[in-house]
Design a protein around this motif. Sequence first.
Motif, PDB file in Angstrom:
ATOM      1  N   LEU A   1       0.818  -1.215   0.000  1.00  0.00           N
ATOM      2  CA  LEU A   1       0.000   0.000   0.000  1.00  0.00           C
ATOM      3  C   LEU A   1       0.852   1.266   0.000  1.00  0.00           C
ATOM      4  CD1 LEU A   1      -2.755  -0.904   2.625  1.00  0.00           C
ATOM      5  CD2 LEU A   1      -3.107  -0.599   0.172  1.00  0.00           C
ATOM      6  N   ASP A   2       0.459   2.218  -0.823  1.00  0.00           N
ATOM      7  CA  ASP A   2       0.968   3.581  -0.760  1.00  0.00           C
ATOM      8  C   ASP A   2      -0.119   4.456  -0.142  1.00  0.00           C
ATOM      9  OD1 ASP A   2       3.472   3.126  -1.968  1.00  0.00           O
ATOM     10  OD2 ASP A   2       2.564   3.217  -3.957  1.00  0.00           O
ATOM     11  N   ILE A   3       0.263   5.293   0.804  1.00  0.00           N
ATOM     12  CA  ILE A   3      -0.696   6.137   1.514  1.00  0.00           C
ATOM     13  C   ILE A   3      -0.301   7.591   1.303  1.00  0.00           C
ATOM     14  CG2 ILE A   3      -1.691   6.705   3.762  1.00  0.00           C
ATOM     15  CD1 ILE A   3      -1.017   3.827   4.610  1.00  0.00           C
ATOM     16  N   ASP A   4      -1.205   8.361   0.742  1.00  0.00           N
ATOM     17  CA  ASP A   4      -0.950   9.769   0.454  1.00  0.00           C
ATOM     18  C   ASP A   4      -1.588  10.658   1.515  1.00  0.00           C
ATOM     19  OD1 ASP A   4       0.523   9.654  -2.037  1.00  0.00           O
ATOM     20  OD2 ASP A   4      -1.321   8.863  -2.915  1.00  0.00           O
ATOM     21  N   LEU A   5      -0.917  11.761   1.795  1.00  0.00           N
ATOM     22  CA  LEU A   5      -1.404  12.752   2.744  1.00  0.00           C
ATOM     23  C   LEU A   5      -1.475  14.111   2.066  1.00  0.00           C
ATOM     24  CD1 LEU A   5      -1.972  13.705   5.754  1.00  0.00           C
ATOM     25  CD2 LEU A   5       0.463  14.266   5.803  1.00  0.00           C
ATOM     26  N   ARG A   6      -2.559  14.821   2.321  1.00  0.00           N
ATOM     27  CA  ARG A   6      -2.691  16.206   1.871  1.00  0.00           C
ATOM     28  C   ARG A   6      -3.319  17.006   3.003  1.00  0.00           C
ATOM     29  NH1 ARG A   6      -3.070  19.231  -3.033  1.00  0.00           N
ATOM     30  NH2 ARG A   6      -4.441  21.052  -2.829  1.00  0.00           N
ATOM     31  N   VAL A   7      -2.629  18.030   3.430  1.00  0.00           N
ATOM     32  CA  VAL A   7      -3.144  18.947   4.446  1.00  0.00           C
ATOM     33  C   VAL A   7      -3.386  20.285   3.773  1.00  0.00           C
ATOM     34  CG1 VAL A   7      -2.698  20.126   6.632  1.00  0.00           C
ATOM     35  CG2 VAL A   7      -1.884  17.780   6.296  1.00  0.00           C
TER      36      VAL A   7
ATOM     37  N   VAL B   1      -0.694  24.306   1.752  1.00  0.00           N
ATOM     38  CA  VAL B   1      -0.851  22.913   1.336  1.00  0.00           C
ATOM     39  C   VAL B   1       0.415  22.144   1.679  1.00  0.00           C
ATOM     40  CG1 VAL B   1      -1.205  21.313  -0.590  1.00  0.00           C
ATOM     41  CG2 VAL B   1      -2.461  23.485  -0.519  1.00  0.00           C
ATOM     42  N   LEU B   2       0.254  21.002   2.313  1.00  0.00           N
ATOM     43  CA  LEU B   2       1.341  20.076   2.603  1.00  0.00           C
ATOM     44  C   LEU B   2       0.998  18.729   1.999  1.00  0.00           C
ATOM     45  CD1 LEU B   2       3.980  19.342   4.276  1.00  0.00           C
ATOM     46  CD2 LEU B   2       2.380  18.540   6.039  1.00  0.00           C
ATOM     47  N   ARG B   3       1.945  18.122   1.312  1.00  0.00           N
ATOM     48  CA  ARG B   3       1.748  16.791   0.729  1.00  0.00           C
ATOM     49  C   ARG B   3       2.804  15.839   1.260  1.00  0.00           C
ATOM     50  NH1 ARG B   3       0.969  20.427  -3.461  1.00  0.00           N
ATOM     51  NH2 ARG B   3      -1.062  20.329  -4.526  1.00  0.00           N
ATOM     52  N   GLY B   4       2.426  14.583   1.364  1.00  0.00           N
ATOM     53  CA  GLY B   4       3.381  13.567   1.791  1.00  0.00           C
ATOM     54  C   GLY B   4       2.907  12.193   1.356  1.00  0.00           C
ATOM     55  N   ARG B   5       3.795  11.231   1.463  1.00  0.00           N
ATOM     56  CA  ARG B   5       3.455   9.853   1.100  1.00  0.00           C
ATOM     57  C   ARG B   5       4.178   8.896   2.029  1.00  0.00           C
ATOM     58  NH1 ARG B   5       3.137   7.089  -4.801  1.00  0.00           N
ATOM     59  NH2 ARG B   5       1.138   8.187  -4.647  1.00  0.00           N
ATOM     60  N   SER B   6       3.484   7.833   2.391  1.00  0.00           N
ATOM     61  CA  SER B   6       4.056   6.764   3.186  1.00  0.00           C
ATOM     62  C   SER B   6       3.802   5.456   2.454  1.00  0.00           C
ATOM     63  CB  SER B   6       3.406   6.729   4.582  1.00  0.00           C
ATOM     64  OG  SER B   6       4.002   5.746   5.396  1.00  0.00           O
ATOM     65  N   SER B   7       4.830   4.646   2.296  1.00  0.00           N
ATOM     66  CA  SER B   7       4.693   3.373   1.585  1.00  0.00           C
ATOM     67  C   SER B   7       5.029   2.226   2.523  1.00  0.00           C
ATOM     68  CB  SER B   7       5.619   3.334   0.368  1.00  0.00           C
ATOM     69  OG  SER B   7       5.594   2.052  -0.226  1.00  0.00           O
ATOM     70  N   LEU B   8       4.117   1.270   2.627  1.00  0.00           N
ATOM     71  CA  LEU B   8       4.388   0.117   3.479  1.00  0.00           C
ATOM     72  C   LEU B   8       5.529  -0.744   2.961  1.00  0.00           C
ATOM     73  CD1 LEU B   8       1.753   0.931   4.958  1.00  0.00           C
ATOM     74  CD2 LEU B   8       1.355  -1.505   5.294  1.00  0.00           C
ATOM     75  N   ARG B   9       5.927  -0.528   1.716  1.00  0.00           N
ATOM     76  CA  ARG B   9       7.075  -1.278   1.198  1.00  0.00           C
ATOM     77  C   ARG B   9       8.371  -0.910   1.920  1.00  0.00           C
ATOM     78  NH1 ARG B   9       4.038  -0.407  -3.494  1.00  0.00           N
ATOM     79  NH2 ARG B   9       5.033   1.612  -3.838  1.00  0.00           N
ATOM     80  N   GLU B  10       8.366   0.243   2.605  1.00  0.00           N
ATOM     81  CA  GLU B  10       9.572   0.703   3.290  1.00  0.00           C
ATOM     82  C   GLU B  10       9.539   0.443   4.788  1.00  0.00           C
ATOM     83  OE1 GLU B  10      11.182   4.519   2.077  1.00  0.00           O
ATOM     84  OE2 GLU B  10       9.704   4.602   0.457  1.00  0.00           O
ATOM     85  N   ILE B  11       8.543  -0.289   5.264  1.00  0.00           N
ATOM     86  CA  ILE B  11       8.439  -0.554   6.691  1.00  0.00           C
ATOM     87  C   ILE B  11       9.581  -1.459   7.130  1.00  0.00           C
ATOM     88  CG2 ILE B  11       6.987  -2.640   6.587  1.00  0.00           C
ATOM     89  CD1 ILE B  11       5.271  -1.311   8.824  1.00  0.00           C
ATOM     90  N   SER B  12      10.080  -1.244   8.346  1.00  0.00           N
ATOM     91  CA  SER B  12      11.233  -2.008   8.810  1.00  0.00           C
ATOM     92  C   SER B  12      10.846  -3.352   9.408  1.00  0.00           C
ATOM     93  CB  SER B  12      12.020  -1.186   9.842  1.00  0.00           C
ATOM     94  OG  SER B  12      11.194  -0.836  10.937  1.00  0.00           O
ATOM     95  N   ARG B  13       9.620  -3.489   9.842  1.00  0.00           N
ATOM     96  CA  ARG B  13       9.129  -4.768  10.372  1.00  0.00           C
ATOM     97  C   ARG B  13       7.903  -5.182   9.563  1.00  0.00           C
ATOM     98  NH1 ARG B  13      11.312  -5.309  15.786  1.00  0.00           N
ATOM     99  NH2 ARG B  13      11.999  -3.283  16.601  1.00  0.00           N
TER     100      ARG B  13
ATOM    101  N   THR C   1       8.909  17.968   7.936  1.00  0.00           N
ATOM    102  CA  THR C   1       9.974  18.820   8.447  1.00  0.00           C
ATOM    103  C   THR C   1       9.963  20.215   7.822  1.00  0.00           C
ATOM    104  OG1 THR C   1      11.509  17.981   6.770  1.00  0.00           O
ATOM    105  CG2 THR C   1      11.467  16.832   8.895  1.00  0.00           C
ATOM    106  N   GLU C   2       9.141  20.448   6.795  1.00  0.00           N
ATOM    107  CA  GLU C   2       9.148  21.772   6.164  1.00  0.00           C
ATOM    108  C   GLU C   2       8.507  22.802   7.086  1.00  0.00           C
ATOM    109  OE1 GLU C   2       5.530  22.267   3.186  1.00  0.00           O
ATOM    110  OE2 GLU C   2       6.664  20.447   2.696  1.00  0.00           O
ATOM    111  N   ASP C   3       9.067  24.002   7.068  1.00  0.00           N
ATOM    112  CA  ASP C   3       8.621  25.055   7.976  1.00  0.00           C
ATOM    113  C   ASP C   3       7.248  25.585   7.582  1.00  0.00           C
ATOM    114  OD1 ASP C   3      10.996  24.884   9.382  1.00  0.00           O
ATOM    115  OD2 ASP C   3      11.999  26.371   8.104  1.00  0.00           O
ATOM    116  N   ARG C   4       6.456  25.885   8.590  1.00  0.00           N
ATOM    117  CA  ARG C   4       5.152  26.502   8.355  1.00  0.00           C
ATOM    118  C   ARG C   4       5.041  27.852   9.062  1.00  0.00           C
ATOM    119  NH1 ARG C   4      -0.901  23.811   9.087  1.00  0.00           N
ATOM    120  NH2 ARG C   4      -2.011  25.489   8.008  1.00  0.00           N
TER     121      ARG C   4
END
Length: 395
Positions: A281-287, A294-306, A337-340
Amino acid sequence: MESAAARPRPVLTAGTVLPEDAGRAALVARVHDPEAGGPCVAAVRGERVVDLTAVAPTVSDLLERDDAAEVVREADGGRAWRLDDLLGAPPGQGDVPHLLAPVDLQVVKAAGVTFARSLLERVIEERTGGDPAQAARVRERVVRLVGGRLDGIRPGSPEAAKAKELLLAEGLWSQYLEVGIGPDPEVFTKAPVLSAVGTGADIGVLRASVWNNPEPEAVLVVDSRGRVRGATLGNDVNLRDVEGRSALLLSRAKDNNASCAIGPFVRLLDDGFGIDAVRGLDIDLRVEGPDGYVLRGRSSLREISRDVLDLVSATYGAHHQYPDGFALFTGTLFAPTEDRRAPGEGFTHEYGDTVRISSPRLGALVNTVVPSEEAPPWTSGVRALMRSLARRGVL
């Protein structure tokens, strides 16, 4: 953050929250229905949501059935609602039908520090003592001294033990590194049973917090036998300043009114959506802020350590059982980590932010940030649910 005020809310429709392959998915919802006098277990069939409470009075009961996916797809139901009507209901208004978090009696657990990138951010929080003004300076040092040493390390391995020895020798070891690369993951209780909010609801951040962020995660839904029966999305809201002061403040940082969102639906595992699909799964974030930010990000379960099943095994087994099952947040790669507000302080929420967490196979979880103290109070617990089901004669 400025005080919350009445703001335009995101417009949600079936087309914006359903998975892209919804026609092939077995989707479980929960609906608050004032006519029924409480929550209803429901199946999402196209743009209709069908009441299955007479078949399975709770989602926990439904997921104990080996034929749960077949029931969701084919069982005769009671009343039905238009999904668009449920999504358009004002949040927290009990006199109109609306979607709830799609789990009920399951204990809400969370695994933390399961991605290397977010692991370093937890170390940074600890080193700053929760002070966002120090984040940039500390981040540069921690990444320079620690980051490369963790590349490709499997938690609990001999390589991880060697890295721990080196970091200890240099005075850089951290409790977060312990759970990030050590043999045992961090697994904690995120929220009380029935306290999570669903898509379209307000999500709460404590007024006292000045450094916080969303945590977009995949959530596994597990039955009483430890079997993963489905998956959904979650927002494990993180108060970085609170936890950064002390890990012993984890409960204050994580468990507050409306601070846990789960939804929009539980997608049951089946031949077309198995555990390997969850692992990919790829999980996208938009704030989106009320000021146009606007803030965008992505988290991929392919990169999980466990592996996700290792996290389940760390939660359930001879050491701990869950008679009604559990929902398990699997952690996030995302650490903004980007400044707001000010240079060097990174991201933090403003009241009125719209947080959209989405994945093509799971749909979209959308919430609006408000002070926890102003979110609709949590008033309906286990006693209220049992009384409601008893009045309906389905227990």
